[in-house]
Design a protein around this motif. Sequence first.
Motif, PDB file in Angstrom:
ATOM      1  N   ARG A 118       0.845  -1.195   0.000  1.00  0.00           N
ATOM      2  CA  ARG A 118       0.000   0.000   0.000  1.00  0.00           C
ATOM      3  C   ARG A 118       0.880   1.244   0.000  1.00  0.00           C
ATOM      4  N   VAL A 119       0.630   2.112  -0.972  1.00  0.00           N
ATOM      5  CA  VAL A 119       1.441   3.317  -1.165  1.00  0.00           C
ATOM      6  C   VAL A 119       0.519   4.526  -1.218  1.00  0.00           C
ATOM      7  N   LEU A 120       0.900   5.576  -0.502  1.00  0.00           N
ATOM      8  CA  LEU A 120       0.161   6.834  -0.515  1.00  0.00           C
ATOM      9  C   LEU A 120       1.082   7.938  -0.999  1.00  0.00           C
ATOM     10  N   PHE A 121       0.667   8.654  -2.053  1.00  0.00           N
ATOM     11  CA  PHE A 121       1.383   9.830  -2.547  1.00  0.00           C
ATOM     12  C   PHE A 121       0.705  11.085  -2.017  1.00  0.00           C
ATOM     13  N   LEU A 122       1.511  12.035  -1.542  1.00  0.00           N
ATOM     14  CA  LEU A 122       0.966  13.273  -0.992  1.00  0.00           C
ATOM     15  C   LEU A 122       1.628  14.489  -1.631  1.00  0.00           C
ATOM     16  N   ALA A 141       2.249  -1.336 -11.705  1.00  0.00           N
ATOM     17  CA  ALA A 141       2.288  -2.401 -10.704  1.00  0.00           C
ATOM     18  C   ALA A 141       1.134  -3.381 -10.819  1.00  0.00           C
ATOM     19  N   GLY A 142       0.062  -2.979 -11.478  1.00  0.00           N
ATOM     20  CA  GLY A 142      -1.096  -3.861 -11.530  1.00  0.00           C
ATOM     21  C   GLY A 142      -1.645  -4.100 -10.135  1.00  0.00           C
ATOM     22  N   GLY A 143      -2.025  -5.335  -9.860  1.00  0.00           N
ATOM     23  CA  GLY A 143      -2.619  -5.648  -8.565  1.00  0.00           C
ATOM     24  C   GLY A 143      -1.630  -5.825  -7.437  1.00  0.00           C
ATOM     25  N   ALA A 144      -0.328  -5.694  -7.731  1.00  0.00           N
ATOM     26  CA  ALA A 144       0.679  -5.905  -6.682  1.00  0.00           C
ATOM     27  C   ALA A 144       0.735  -4.740  -5.703  1.00  0.00           C
ATOM     28  N   VAL A 145       0.193  -3.587  -6.082  1.00  0.00           N
ATOM     29  CA  VAL A 145       0.249  -2.399  -5.235  1.00  0.00           C
ATOM     30  C   VAL A 145      -1.124  -1.758  -5.195  1.00  0.00           C
ATOM     31  N   GLN A 146      -1.557  -1.403  -3.992  1.00  0.00           N
ATOM     32  CA  GLN A 146      -2.731  -0.554  -3.823  1.00  0.00           C
ATOM     33  C   GLN A 146      -2.215   0.863  -3.619  1.00  0.00           C
ATOM     34  N   VAL A 147      -2.623   1.780  -4.507  1.00  0.00           N
ATOM     35  CA  VAL A 147      -2.015   3.098  -4.503  1.00  0.00           C
ATOM     36  C   VAL A 147      -3.085   4.166  -4.394  1.00  0.00           C
ATOM     37  N   PHE A 148      -2.771   5.202  -3.619  1.00  0.00           N
ATOM     38  CA  PHE A 148      -3.701   6.286  -3.331  1.00  0.00           C
ATOM     39  C   PHE A 148      -2.935   7.608  -3.391  1.00  0.00           C
ATOM     40  N   SER A 149      -3.668   8.705  -3.455  1.00  0.00           N
ATOM     41  CA  SER A 149      -3.037  10.029  -3.390  1.00  0.00           C
ATOM     42  C   SER A 149      -3.970  10.989  -2.677  1.00  0.00           C
ATOM     43  N   ALA A 150      -3.385  12.039  -2.116  1.00  0.00           N
ATOM     44  CA  ALA A 150      -4.166  13.043  -1.394  1.00  0.00           C
ATOM     45  C   ALA A 150      -3.344  14.315  -1.280  1.00  0.00           C
ATOM     46  N   GLY A 151      -3.981  15.365  -0.748  1.00  0.00           N
ATOM     47  CA  GLY A 151      -3.295  16.639  -0.573  1.00  0.00           C
ATOM     48  C   GLY A 151      -3.648  17.280   0.751  1.00  0.00           C
ATOM     49  N   SER A 152      -2.786  18.182   1.203  1.00  0.00           N
ATOM     50  CA  SER A 152      -3.062  18.894   2.450  1.00  0.00           C
ATOM     51  C   SER A 152      -4.090  20.002   2.239  1.00  0.00           C
ATOM     52  N   ARG A 153      -4.164  20.538   1.015  1.00  0.00           N
ATOM     53  CA  ARG A 153      -5.163  21.558   0.648  1.00  0.00           C
ATOM     54  C   ARG A 153      -5.678  21.234  -0.763  1.00  0.00           C
ATOM     55  N   PRO A 154      -6.480  20.198  -0.881  1.00  0.00           N
ATOM     56  CA  PRO A 154      -6.884  19.749  -2.222  1.00  0.00           C
ATOM     57  C   PRO A 154      -7.692  20.802  -2.964  1.00  0.00           C
ATOM     58  N   THR A 155      -7.454  20.847  -4.272  1.00  0.00           N
ATOM     59  CA  THR A 155      -8.177  21.796  -5.112  1.00  0.00           C
ATOM     60  C   THR A 155      -8.978  21.019  -6.160  1.00  0.00           C
ATOM     61  N   VAL A 191       4.736   5.995   2.430  1.00  0.00           N
ATOM     62  CA  VAL A 191       4.103   7.304   2.271  1.00  0.00           C
ATOM     63  C   VAL A 191       5.125   8.191   1.578  1.00  0.00           C
ATOM     64  N   ILE A 192       4.792   8.624   0.363  1.00  0.00           N
ATOM     65  CA  ILE A 192       5.741   9.351  -0.476  1.00  0.00           C
ATOM     66  C   ILE A 192       5.252  10.779  -0.663  1.00  0.00           C
ATOM     67  N   PRO A 209       4.933   3.289   8.331  1.00  0.00           N
ATOM     68  CA  PRO A 209       5.259   3.183   6.910  1.00  0.00           C
ATOM     69  C   PRO A 209       6.615   3.798   6.597  1.00  0.00           C
ATOM     70  N   GLN A 210       7.227   3.330   5.511  1.00  0.00           N
ATOM     71  CA  GLN A 210       8.509   3.871   5.065  1.00  0.00           C
ATOM     72  C   GLN A 210       8.287   5.259   4.473  1.00  0.00           C
ATOM     73  N   PRO A 211       8.896   6.324   5.035  1.00  0.00           N
ATOM     74  CA  PRO A 211       8.732   7.655   4.442  1.00  0.00           C
ATOM     75  C   PRO A 211       9.730   7.862   3.307  1.00  0.00           C
ATOM     76  N   VAL A 212       9.259   8.415   2.216  1.00  0.00           N
ATOM     77  CA  VAL A 212      10.101   8.740   1.063  1.00  0.00           C
ATOM     78  C   VAL A 212       9.725  10.143   0.611  1.00  0.00           C
ATOM     79  N   HIS A 213      10.725  10.925   0.228  1.00  0.00           N
ATOM     80  CA  HIS A 213      10.437  12.271  -0.285  1.00  0.00           C
ATOM     81  C   HIS A 213      11.035  12.444  -1.666  1.00  0.00           C
ATOM     82  N   TRP A 214      10.205  12.909  -2.596  1.00  0.00           N
ATOM     83  CA  TRP A 214      10.651  13.309  -3.922  1.00  0.00           C
ATOM     84  C   TRP A 214      10.402  14.805  -4.038  1.00  0.00           C
TER      85      TRP A 214
END
Length: 254
Positions: A118-122, A141-155, A191-192, A209-214
Amino acid sequence: MPGRREDTPALPAILGLAGHAIRWQLLGELARSDRQVHELTASLGQPQNLVSYHLGRLRGARLVSARRSSADRRDTYYSLDLALCGELLAGAGGALHPALALAPPAMPAPPAGLPPIRVLFLCTGNSSRSQMAEALLRRMAGGAVQVFSAGSRPTAVNPDAVAAMAAHGIDLSAARAKHLDEFAGHRFDYVITLCDRVREICPEFPGDPQPVHWSIQDPAVLPDGRPAFRRTASELAERVTFLLHRILRPQHTA
Protein backbone atom coordinates in the motif's frame (compact mmCIF):
# COMPACT_ATOMS: atom_id res chain seq x y z
CA MET A 1 54.27 -16.24 -29.46
CA PRO A 2 51.78 -14.23 -27.38
CA GLY A 3 49.32 -12.04 -29.24
CA ARG A 4 49.07 -8.28 -28.98
CA ARG A 5 48.07 -7.19 -25.51
CA GLU A 6 45.11 -4.85 -25.33
CA ASP A 7 45.60 -1.71 -23.29
CA THR A 8 43.96 -1.72 -19.88
CA PRO A 9 41.04 0.73 -19.97
CA ALA A 10 41.23 3.88 -17.89
CA LEU A 11 39.45 3.81 -14.55
CA PRO A 12 35.82 4.83 -15.14
CA ALA A 13 34.94 7.98 -13.23
CA ILE A 14 31.94 6.35 -11.54
CA LEU A 15 34.24 3.88 -9.76
CA GLY A 16 36.46 6.63 -8.43
CA LEU A 17 33.39 8.50 -7.18
CA ALA A 18 31.40 5.61 -5.75
CA GLY A 19 34.50 3.88 -4.38
CA HIS A 20 34.86 6.41 -1.57
CA ALA A 21 33.08 5.23 1.59
CA ILE A 22 31.31 8.52 2.33
CA ARG A 23 30.21 9.04 -1.26
CA TRP A 24 28.94 5.46 -1.40
CA GLN A 25 26.88 6.10 1.73
CA LEU A 26 25.54 9.31 0.24
CA LEU A 27 24.51 7.49 -2.92
CA GLY A 28 22.73 4.88 -0.82
CA GLU A 29 20.83 7.48 1.20
CA LEU A 30 19.79 9.45 -1.87
CA ALA A 31 18.76 6.28 -3.70
CA ARG A 32 16.00 5.91 -1.10
CA SER A 33 14.80 9.50 -0.79
CA ASP A 34 15.68 13.11 -1.52
CA ARG A 35 17.45 14.59 1.51
CA GLN A 36 18.64 17.82 3.05
CA VAL A 37 22.25 18.20 4.20
CA HIS A 38 21.41 18.03 7.90
CA GLU A 39 19.57 14.74 7.31
CA LEU A 40 22.58 13.31 5.49
CA THR A 41 25.00 14.40 8.21
CA ALA A 42 22.79 12.74 10.82
CA SER A 43 22.50 9.51 8.81
CA LEU A 44 26.22 9.29 8.08
CA GLY A 45 27.45 10.64 11.42
CA GLN A 46 29.82 12.97 9.59
CA PRO A 47 30.39 16.76 9.90
CA GLN A 48 28.49 18.99 7.52
CA ASN A 49 31.56 20.41 5.79
CA LEU A 50 32.73 16.90 4.89
CA VAL A 51 29.29 15.84 3.65
CA SER A 52 28.98 19.05 1.63
CA TYR A 53 32.38 18.46 0.04
CA HIS A 54 31.45 14.97 -1.13
CA LEU A 55 28.03 16.14 -2.30
CA GLY A 56 29.89 18.71 -4.39
CA ARG A 57 31.95 15.95 -6.00
CA LEU A 58 28.79 14.01 -6.87
CA ARG A 59 27.11 17.16 -8.20
CA GLY A 60 30.15 17.88 -10.36
CA ALA A 61 29.64 14.48 -11.99
CA ARG A 62 25.91 15.23 -12.47
CA LEU A 63 24.97 12.24 -10.35
CA VAL A 64 23.33 14.49 -7.76
CA SER A 65 21.30 17.64 -8.28
CA ALA A 66 20.16 20.29 -5.81
CA ARG A 67 16.91 22.26 -5.61
CA ARG A 68 15.77 24.92 -3.17
CA SER A 69 12.90 23.81 -0.98
CA SER A 70 9.53 25.29 -1.87
CA ALA A 71 8.68 25.23 1.84
CA ASP A 72 11.74 27.20 2.99
CA ARG A 73 14.13 28.70 0.45
CA ARG A 74 16.94 28.45 2.98
CA ASP A 75 16.81 24.66 2.67
CA THR A 76 18.08 22.58 -0.23
CA TYR A 77 17.05 19.09 -1.28
CA TYR A 78 19.52 16.77 -2.97
CA SER A 79 18.34 14.18 -5.51
CA LEU A 80 20.15 11.26 -7.12
CA ASP A 81 19.93 10.56 -10.85
CA LEU A 82 19.45 6.80 -10.66
CA ALA A 83 19.17 6.44 -14.43
CA LEU A 84 22.57 8.08 -14.95
CA CYS A 85 24.05 5.91 -12.19
CA GLY A 86 22.80 2.85 -14.04
CA GLU A 87 24.29 4.01 -17.35
CA LEU A 88 27.69 4.76 -15.81
CA LEU A 89 27.85 1.51 -13.84
CA ALA A 90 26.90 -0.47 -16.94
CA GLY A 91 29.62 1.29 -18.88
CA ALA A 92 32.16 0.60 -16.13
CA GLY A 93 31.52 -3.13 -16.30
CA GLY A 94 31.67 -3.13 -20.07
CA ALA A 95 34.95 -1.23 -20.05
CA LEU A 96 36.58 -4.06 -18.11
CA HIS A 97 35.07 -6.84 -20.22
CA PRO A 98 32.12 -6.91 -22.66
CA ALA A 99 30.48 -9.72 -20.70
CA LEU A 100 30.35 -7.50 -17.60
CA ALA A 101 28.20 -4.75 -19.10
CA LEU A 102 25.12 -4.46 -16.93
CA ALA A 103 21.66 -4.76 -18.42
CA PRO A 104 18.56 -3.22 -16.82
CA PRO A 105 16.97 -5.86 -14.60
CA ALA A 106 13.54 -7.21 -15.35
CA MET A 107 10.78 -5.94 -13.13
CA PRO A 108 10.62 -8.31 -10.13
CA ALA A 109 7.47 -10.30 -9.54
CA PRO A 110 5.51 -9.40 -6.40
CA PRO A 111 6.19 -11.70 -3.43
CA ALA A 112 3.80 -14.64 -3.43
CA GLY A 113 1.32 -15.06 -0.61
CA LEU A 114 1.66 -11.53 0.76
CA PRO A 115 -1.01 -8.81 0.72
CA PRO A 116 -0.65 -5.98 -1.80
CA ILE A 117 1.80 -3.24 -0.90
CA ARG A 118 0.00 0.00 0.00
CA VAL A 119 1.44 3.32 -1.17
CA LEU A 120 0.16 6.83 -0.51
CA PHE A 121 1.38 9.83 -2.55
CA LEU A 122 0.97 13.27 -0.99
CA CYS A 123 1.34 16.84 -2.25
CA THR A 124 -0.42 20.10 -1.44
CA GLY A 125 -3.29 20.36 -3.90
CA ASN A 126 -3.52 16.73 -5.05
CA SER A 127 -4.01 18.36 -8.44
CA SER A 128 -1.05 17.13 -10.50
CA ARG A 129 2.10 15.53 -9.04
CA SER A 130 0.50 13.08 -6.64
CA GLN A 131 -2.32 12.29 -9.07
CA MET A 132 0.15 11.50 -11.86
CA ALA A 133 2.34 9.40 -9.56
CA GLU A 134 -0.69 7.44 -8.36
CA ALA A 135 -1.84 6.74 -11.92
CA LEU A 136 1.62 5.72 -13.12
CA LEU A 137 2.26 3.37 -10.21
CA ARG A 138 -1.18 1.79 -10.53
CA ARG A 139 -0.62 1.02 -14.19
CA MET A 140 2.95 -0.26 -13.77
CA ALA A 141 2.29 -2.40 -10.70
CA GLY A 142 -1.10 -3.86 -11.53
CA GLY A 143 -2.62 -5.65 -8.57
CA ALA A 144 0.68 -5.90 -6.68
CA VAL A 145 0.25 -2.40 -5.23
CA GLN A 146 -2.73 -0.55 -3.82
CA VAL A 147 -2.01 3.10 -4.50
CA PHE A 148 -3.70 6.29 -3.33
CA SER A 149 -3.04 10.03 -3.39
CA ALA A 150 -4.17 13.04 -1.39
CA GLY A 151 -3.29 16.64 -0.57
CA SER A 152 -3.06 18.89 2.45
CA ARG A 153 -5.16 21.56 0.65
CA PRO A 154 -6.88 19.75 -2.22
CA THR A 155 -8.18 21.80 -5.11
CA ALA A 156 -9.09 20.13 -8.42
CA VAL A 157 -7.20 17.98 -10.87
CA ASN A 158 -5.32 20.22 -13.27
CA PRO A 159 -6.34 19.81 -16.95
CA ASP A 160 -2.68 19.99 -17.94
CA ALA A 161 -2.00 16.98 -15.70
CA VAL A 162 -4.81 15.13 -17.45
CA ALA A 163 -3.23 15.98 -20.82
CA ALA A 164 0.23 14.88 -19.67
CA MET A 165 -1.12 11.53 -18.52
CA ALA A 166 -3.03 11.07 -21.76
CA ALA A 167 0.34 11.20 -23.53
CA HIS A 168 1.33 8.21 -21.36
CA GLY A 169 -1.86 6.37 -22.30
CA ILE A 170 -3.55 7.01 -18.94
CA ASP A 171 -7.01 8.58 -18.55
CA LEU A 172 -6.99 10.89 -15.54
CA SER A 173 -10.18 12.74 -16.44
CA ALA A 174 -12.28 11.10 -13.70
CA ALA A 175 -9.70 11.59 -10.91
CA ARG A 176 -10.81 13.43 -7.78
CA ALA A 177 -8.68 15.56 -5.46
CA LYS A 178 -8.83 14.27 -1.87
CA HIS A 179 -7.79 15.62 1.52
CA LEU A 180 -5.22 13.57 3.40
CA ASP A 181 -7.66 13.40 6.32
CA GLU A 182 -9.59 10.83 4.28
CA PHE A 183 -6.74 8.42 4.97
CA ALA A 184 -6.27 9.14 8.67
CA GLY A 185 -5.90 5.85 10.50
CA HIS A 186 -5.18 3.88 7.30
CA ARG A 187 -2.12 1.68 7.15
CA PHE A 188 0.45 2.05 4.38
CA ASP A 189 3.79 0.49 3.57
CA TYR A 190 5.12 3.66 1.94
CA VAL A 191 4.10 7.30 2.27
CA ILE A 192 5.74 9.35 -0.48
CA THR A 193 5.67 13.14 -0.32
CA LEU A 194 6.23 15.00 -3.58
CA CYS A 195 5.89 18.51 -2.19
CA ASP A 196 8.36 20.12 0.23
CA ARG A 197 5.55 21.89 2.06
CA VAL A 198 3.48 18.79 2.71
CA ARG A 199 6.55 16.94 3.91
CA GLU A 200 6.83 19.44 6.75
CA ILE A 201 3.27 18.73 7.95
CA CYS A 202 2.86 15.09 6.95
CA PRO A 203 0.89 13.30 9.68
CA GLU A 204 1.90 9.99 11.15
CA PHE A 205 0.18 6.87 9.88
CA PRO A 206 -0.21 3.59 11.77
CA GLY A 207 2.09 0.70 11.00
CA ASP A 208 5.30 2.75 10.71
CA PRO A 209 5.26 3.18 6.91
CA GLN A 210 8.51 3.87 5.06
CA PRO A 211 8.73 7.66 4.44
CA VAL A 212 10.10 8.74 1.06
CA HIS A 213 10.44 12.27 -0.29
CA TRP A 214 10.65 13.31 -3.92
CA SER A 215 11.33 17.04 -4.09
CA ILE A 216 9.53 17.87 -7.34
CA GLN A 217 8.49 21.40 -8.19
CA ASP A 218 4.81 22.03 -8.87
CA PRO A 219 4.55 22.26 -12.68
CA ALA A 220 1.61 24.67 -12.32
CA VAL A 221 3.97 27.42 -11.08
CA LEU A 222 6.40 27.07 -13.98
CA PRO A 223 6.07 29.52 -16.86
CA ASP A 224 5.98 27.12 -19.81
CA GLY A 225 2.61 25.49 -19.10
CA ARG A 226 1.99 22.05 -20.58
CA PRO A 227 5.66 21.27 -21.34
CA ALA A 228 6.33 21.55 -17.58
CA PHE A 229 3.63 18.96 -16.90
CA ARG A 230 5.11 16.65 -19.53
CA ARG A 231 8.54 16.94 -17.93
CA THR A 232 7.05 16.22 -14.51
CA ALA A 233 5.22 13.19 -15.87
CA SER A 234 8.45 11.85 -17.37
CA GLU A 235 10.36 12.37 -14.12
CA LEU A 236 7.62 10.65 -12.16
CA ALA A 237 7.55 7.71 -14.59
CA GLU A 238 11.28 7.22 -14.06
CA ARG A 239 11.05 7.53 -10.29
CA VAL A 240 8.07 5.16 -10.11
CA THR A 241 9.97 2.56 -12.15
CA PHE A 242 12.88 2.63 -9.72
CA LEU A 243 10.47 2.61 -6.78
CA LEU A 244 8.88 -0.61 -8.05
CA HIS A 245 12.24 -2.35 -8.20
CA ARG A 246 12.67 -1.52 -4.52
CA ILE A 247 9.24 -2.27 -3.14
CA LEU A 248 8.58 -5.48 -5.07
CA ARG A 249 11.54 -7.22 -3.54
CA PRO A 250 10.64 -10.19 -1.31
CA GLN A 251 9.24 -9.36 2.13
CA HIS A 252 8.60 -5.74 1.12
CA THR A 253 12.06 -4.72 2.26
CA ALA A 254 13.13 -1.12 1.66
